[in-house]
Design a protein around this motif. Structure first.
Motif, PDB file in Angstrom:
ATOM      1  N   LEU A   9       4.001   7.517   1.463  1.00  0.00           N
ATOM      2  CA  LEU A   9       5.004   6.473   1.187  1.00  0.00           C
ATOM      3  C   LEU A   9       5.534   5.863   2.486  1.00  0.00           C
ATOM      4  O   LEU A   9       5.630   4.633   2.608  1.00  0.00           O
ATOM      5  N   GLN A  10       5.814   6.715   3.447  1.00  0.00           N
ATOM      6  CA  GLN A  10       6.316   6.205   4.738  1.00  0.00           C
ATOM      7  C   GLN A  10       5.270   5.349   5.430  1.00  0.00           C
ATOM      8  O   GLN A  10       5.553   4.254   5.932  1.00  0.00           O
ATOM      9  N   ASP A  11       4.055   5.875   5.450  1.00  0.00           N
ATOM     10  CA  ASP A  11       2.954   5.163   6.099  1.00  0.00           C
ATOM     11  C   ASP A  11       2.715   3.810   5.413  1.00  0.00           C
ATOM     12  O   ASP A  11       2.494   2.793   6.075  1.00  0.00           O
ATOM     13  N   LEU A  12       2.795   3.831   4.088  1.00  0.00           N
ATOM     14  CA  LEU A  12       2.566   2.596   3.330  1.00  0.00           C
ATOM     15  C   LEU A  12       3.647   1.545   3.633  1.00  0.00           C
ATOM     16  O   LEU A  12       3.331   0.366   3.852  1.00  0.00           O
ATOM     17  N   LYS A  13       4.901   1.998   3.677  1.00  0.00           N
ATOM     18  CA  LYS A  13       5.996   1.050   3.952  1.00  0.00           C
ATOM     19  C   LYS A  13       5.795   0.401   5.324  1.00  0.00           C
ATOM     20  O   LYS A  13       6.012  -0.804   5.491  1.00  0.00           O
ATOM     21  N   ARG A  14       5.346   1.202   6.274  1.00  0.00           N
ATOM     22  CA  ARG A  14       5.073   0.662   7.613  1.00  0.00           C
ATOM     23  C   ARG A  14       3.954  -0.385   7.553  1.00  0.00           C
ATOM     24  O   ARG A  14       4.069  -1.473   8.108  1.00  0.00           O
ATOM     25  N   ARG A  15       2.905  -0.054   6.806  1.00  0.00           N
ATOM     26  CA  ARG A  15       1.769  -0.974   6.698  1.00  0.00           C
ATOM     27  C   ARG A  15       2.176  -2.273   6.011  1.00  0.00           C
ATOM     28  O   ARG A  15       1.739  -3.372   6.397  1.00  0.00           O
ATOM     29  N   VAL A  16       3.010  -2.142   4.981  1.00  0.00           N
ATOM     30  CA  VAL A  16       3.456  -3.331   4.229  1.00  0.00           C
ATOM     31  C   VAL A  16       4.258  -4.257   5.152  1.00  0.00           C
ATOM     32  O   VAL A  16       4.062  -5.478   5.171  1.00  0.00           O
ATOM     33  N   LYS A  17       5.103  -3.642   5.966  1.00  0.00           N
ATOM     34  CA  LYS A  17       5.941  -4.406   6.904  1.00  0.00           C
ATOM     35  C   LYS A  17       5.043  -5.127   7.927  1.00  0.00           C
ATOM     36  O   LYS A  17       5.186  -6.328   8.159  1.00  0.00           O
ATOM     37  N   GLU A  18       4.127  -4.341   8.490  1.00  0.00           N
ATOM     38  CA  GLU A  18       3.237  -4.903   9.524  1.00  0.00           C
ATOM     39  C   GLU A  18       2.389  -6.050   8.989  1.00  0.00           C
ATOM     40  O   GLU A  18       2.191  -7.066   9.646  1.00  0.00           O
ATOM     41  N   ALA A  19       1.889  -5.861   7.761  1.00  0.00           N
ATOM     42  CA  ALA A  19       1.009  -6.890   7.177  1.00  0.00           C
ATOM     43  C   ALA A  19       1.810  -8.035   6.560  1.00  0.00           C
ATOM     44  O   ALA A  19       1.230  -9.024   6.112  1.00  0.00           O
ATOM     45  N   LYS A  20       3.131  -7.870   6.507  1.00  0.00           N
ATOM     46  CA  LYS A  20       4.018  -8.858   5.872  1.00  0.00           C
ATOM     47  C   LYS A  20       3.534  -9.171   4.449  1.00  0.00           C
ATOM     48  O   LYS A  20       3.458 -10.327   4.021  1.00  0.00           O
ATOM     49  N   ALA A  21       3.168  -8.095   3.752  1.00  0.00           N
ATOM     50  CA  ALA A  21       2.626  -8.255   2.396  1.00  0.00           C
ATOM     51  C   ALA A  21       3.718  -8.733   1.435  1.00  0.00           C
ATOM     52  O   ALA A  21       4.880  -8.336   1.553  1.00  0.00           O
ATOM     53  N   THR A  22       3.323  -9.573   0.498  1.00  0.00           N
ATOM     54  CA  THR A  22       4.290 -10.095  -0.463  1.00  0.00           C
ATOM     55  C   THR A  22       3.899  -9.795  -1.912  1.00  0.00           C
ATOM     56  O   THR A  22       4.704  -9.930  -2.831  1.00  0.00           O
ATOM     57  N   GLU A  23       2.635  -9.425  -2.122  1.00  0.00           N
ATOM     58  CA  GLU A  23       2.133  -9.183  -3.483  1.00  0.00           C
ATOM     59  C   GLU A  23       1.829  -7.700  -3.697  1.00  0.00           C
ATOM     60  O   GLU A  23       1.238  -7.071  -2.812  1.00  0.00           O
ATOM     61  N   PRO A  24       2.173  -7.133  -4.873  1.00  0.00           N
ATOM     62  CA  PRO A  24       1.813  -5.740  -5.155  1.00  0.00           C
ATOM     63  C   PRO A  24       0.314  -5.461  -4.993  1.00  0.00           C
ATOM     64  O   PRO A  24      -0.060  -4.366  -4.549  1.00  0.00           O
ATOM     65  N   ALA A  25      -0.530  -6.447  -5.302  1.00  0.00           N
ATOM     66  CA  ALA A  25      -1.982  -6.238  -5.167  1.00  0.00           C
ATOM     67  C   ALA A  25      -2.351  -5.942  -3.709  1.00  0.00           C
ATOM     68  O   ALA A  25      -3.244  -5.130  -3.438  1.00  0.00           O
ATOM     69  N   GLY A  29      -4.138  -2.420  -1.782  1.00  0.00           N
ATOM     70  CA  GLY A  29      -5.160  -2.386  -0.725  1.00  0.00           C
ATOM     71  C   GLY A  29      -4.684  -1.579   0.475  1.00  0.00           C
ATOM     72  O   GLY A  29      -5.448  -0.797   1.066  1.00  0.00           O
ATOM     73  N   LEU A  30      -3.404  -1.754   0.811  1.00  0.00           N
ATOM     74  CA  LEU A  30      -2.856  -1.031   1.964  1.00  0.00           C
ATOM     75  C   LEU A  30      -2.744   0.468   1.669  1.00  0.00           C
ATOM     76  O   LEU A  30      -2.917   1.299   2.553  1.00  0.00           O
ATOM     77  N   LEU A  31      -2.486   0.794   0.398  1.00  0.00           N
ATOM     78  CA  LEU A  31      -2.439   2.213   0.014  1.00  0.00           C
ATOM     79  C   LEU A  31      -3.836   2.836   0.147  1.00  0.00           C
ATOM     80  O   LEU A  31      -3.978   3.970   0.611  1.00  0.00           O
ATOM     81  N   ALA A  32      -4.851   2.060  -0.239  1.00  0.00           N
ATOM     82  CA  ALA A  32      -6.234   2.559  -0.086  1.00  0.00           C
ATOM     83  C   ALA A  32      -6.504   2.859   1.390  1.00  0.00           C
ATOM     84  O   ALA A  32      -7.104   3.896   1.725  1.00  0.00           O
ATOM     85  N   ASP A  33      -6.033   1.985   2.279  1.00  0.00           N
ATOM     86  CA  ASP A  33      -6.219   2.217   3.724  1.00  0.00           C
ATOM     87  C   ASP A  33      -5.492   3.491   4.155  1.00  0.00           C
ATOM     88  O   ASP A  33      -6.027   4.296   4.913  1.00  0.00           O
ATOM     89  N   ALA A  34      -4.254   3.647   3.667  1.00  0.00           N
ATOM     90  CA  ALA A  34      -3.450   4.813   4.056  1.00  0.00           C
ATOM     91  C   ALA A  34      -4.104   6.103   3.569  1.00  0.00           C
ATOM     92  O   ALA A  34      -4.179   7.093   4.315  1.00  0.00           O
ATOM     93  N   ILE A  35      -4.606   6.088   2.331  1.00  0.00           N
ATOM     94  CA  ILE A  35      -5.256   7.298   1.786  1.00  0.00           C
ATOM     95  C   ILE A  35      -6.540   7.598   2.564  1.00  0.00           C
ATOM     96  O   ILE A  35      -6.807   8.741   2.935  1.00  0.00           O
ATOM     97  N   ALA A  36      -7.324   6.535   2.840  1.00  0.00           N
ATOM     98  CA  ALA A  36      -8.585   6.741   3.576  1.00  0.00           C
ATOM     99  C   ALA A  36      -8.303   7.363   4.940  1.00  0.00           C
ATOM    100  O   ALA A  36      -9.010   8.286   5.365  1.00  0.00           O
ATOM    101  N   GLU A  37      -7.259   6.898   5.605  1.00  0.00           N
ATOM    102  CA  GLU A  37      -6.939   7.435   6.932  1.00  0.00           C
ATOM    103  C   GLU A  37      -6.447   8.885   6.841  1.00  0.00           C
ATOM    104  O   GLU A  37      -6.819   9.725   7.650  1.00  0.00           O
ATOM    105  N   LEU A  38      -5.654   9.154   5.810  1.00  0.00           N
ATOM    106  CA  LEU A  38      -5.159  10.522   5.616  1.00  0.00           C
ATOM    107  C   LEU A  38      -6.320  11.497   5.357  1.00  0.00           C
ATOM    108  O   LEU A  38      -6.332  12.623   5.847  1.00  0.00           O
ATOM    109  N   LEU A  39      -7.313  11.031   4.579  1.00  0.00           N
ATOM    110  CA  LEU A  39      -8.430  11.901   4.185  1.00  0.00           C
ATOM    111  C   LEU A  39      -9.518  12.004   5.264  1.00  0.00           C
ATOM    112  O   LEU A  39     -10.390  12.866   5.179  1.00  0.00           O
TER     113      LEU A  39
END
Ligand SMILES: Nc1nc2c(ncn2[C@@H]2O[C@H](COP(=O)(O)OP(=O)(O)OP(=O)(O)O)[C@@H](O)[C@H]2O)c(=O)[nH]1
Length: 344
Positions: free
Chosen positions: A100-116, A120-130
């Motif tokens: 959740l923390q990592d995702l919030k950081r990614r959302v901020k950095e990417a300036k994401a505005t859409e849940p979709a 995608g950013l969650l997929a990146d976070a999970i891939a990096e974690l794994l």
């Protein structure tokens, strides 16, 4: 099909003769391997088929996560729903908080505005974690490479050993199986079916001592020049102290037959058991010193998030994952593929 295993580099003098083969082996290893090599097309098609099975297998875990992103706004509610979904998927508190923390950081950095986009950013976070869990099983540095396999009852040890044997044999490697599960009457026969099917040898002993069977198998494997000796052990719970001691004994006795062995100590865990599987990883690791995991039964489970928990709490390489009972349902673990399949 070299994509399953990374073979250790041969000594320098042998390297020039085998360079082509070795390069081909390494080149094909990655699921996203270059398609220009001969046979690569077939490998790519096979991997695509696997990706489809993986997606289907992880649908139950994934659907709870993906519904979080069907709304229109990125707000606290979305993150709360996501937290619940990750916990429900048995990702565990630590990995869930981290993601959740990592995702919030990614959302901020990417300036994401859409849940979709957040999905995608969650997929990146999970891939990096794994990512730290993604490591190929190396065969070839030792002759034979001795692989000991443990796990709780019914986790899928014997089935996974059978599938693994088939893949090794398909790669031209000679395999000797040690039926060190001397408890369960049908285990030896079950292995023998795979042994027949794969034309590999099996060392067993009626009602014998599992450590003795393992010793004989390693000795025979060396004498016969086999590439791999796979030791199947009986299922046991980590709370059964005497049986955990028996595993230690098998390991010690294998070491007597070959001081460098076992070269791999694998734990097979049933992905369906979620957080319990993590507890098994910790307990078996403390007893045996695990080098790798095989995670089975990820098909139809809602608890596939357990891999995130393993990555965060006990990052032992996941050599293979299983999504069904068929031979082709066991494949190498790829962090990005897994994350994509989960959120597809
Ligand atoms: N759905 C599904 N079933 C699996 C998978 N892997 C194994 N199984 C099934 O799980 C059951 C138990 O598998 P076994 O290989 O006998 O398990 P085991 O760990 O050797 O069992 P014990 O020797 O009793 O400890 C069998 O019915 C397998 O076909 C998988 O990835 N998906």
């Amino acid at each position: 099909m070299f994509s399953f295993f990374k073979k250790k580099s041969p000594p320098p003098e042998a390297q020039s003769q085998t360079a082509g083969l070795h390069e081909a082996a390494l080149a094909d290893m990655s699921p996203a391997a270059n398609t220009a090599a001969p046979g690569a097309q077939t490998a790519t098609t096979a991997r695509q088929g696997w990706m489809d099975r993986l997606k289907a297998g992880l649908r139950k875990t994934g659907s709870n996560l993906t519904t979080v992103f069907t709304g229109t706004r990125i707000d606290d509610e979305l993150y709360e729903e996501l937290e619940t979904a990750l916990l429900m998927a048995d990702s565990g508190v630590k990995a869930t908080e981290y993601l959740l923390q990592d995702l919030k950081r990614r959302v901020k950095e990417a300036k994401a505005t859409e849940p979709a986009q957040v999905k995608g950013l969650l997929a990146d976070a999970i891939a990096e974690l794994l990512q730290p869990l993604q490591k190929p099983l190396e065969i070839g540095a030792h002759h034979p490479t001795v692989i000991m396999v443990a796990g709780v009852n019914g986790a899928g040890k014997t089935t996974s050993i059978g599938k693994l044997t088939k893949h090794l044999a398909d790669d031209g490697l000679s395999v000797l199986l040690a039926a060190a599960d001397t408890f369960r009457a049908a285990a030896k026969e079950q292995l023998a079916v795979w042994a027949d099917r794969n034309t590999v040898e099996i060392i067993s002993q009626q009602g014998g001592d599992p450590a003795a069977v393992s010793f004989d198998a390693v000795t025979a494997g060396r004498a016969r020049g086999r590439d791999v000796v796979l030791v199947d052990t009986a299922g046991r719970l980590p709370t059964q102290q005497h049986l955990m001691e028996e595993l230690k004994k098998i390991k010690r006795v294998v070491q007597k037959a070959d001081a460098t062995a076992p070269h791999e100590v694998l734990l097979v865990i049933d992905g369906n058991t979620g957080q319990n599987a993590l507890a098994q990883v910790k307990a078996f690791d403390e007893t045996l010193g695990l080098t790798g995991l095989i995670v089975t039964k990820l098909d139809g489970t809602a608890k596939g998030g357990v891999l995130c928990a393993i990555a965060r709490e006990r990052p032992i390489p996941v050599y293979f994952i299983g999504v069904g009972e068929q031979l082709q349902d066991l494949e190498t673990f790829d962090a990005r593929e897994f994350a994509q399949a989960l959120l597809s």
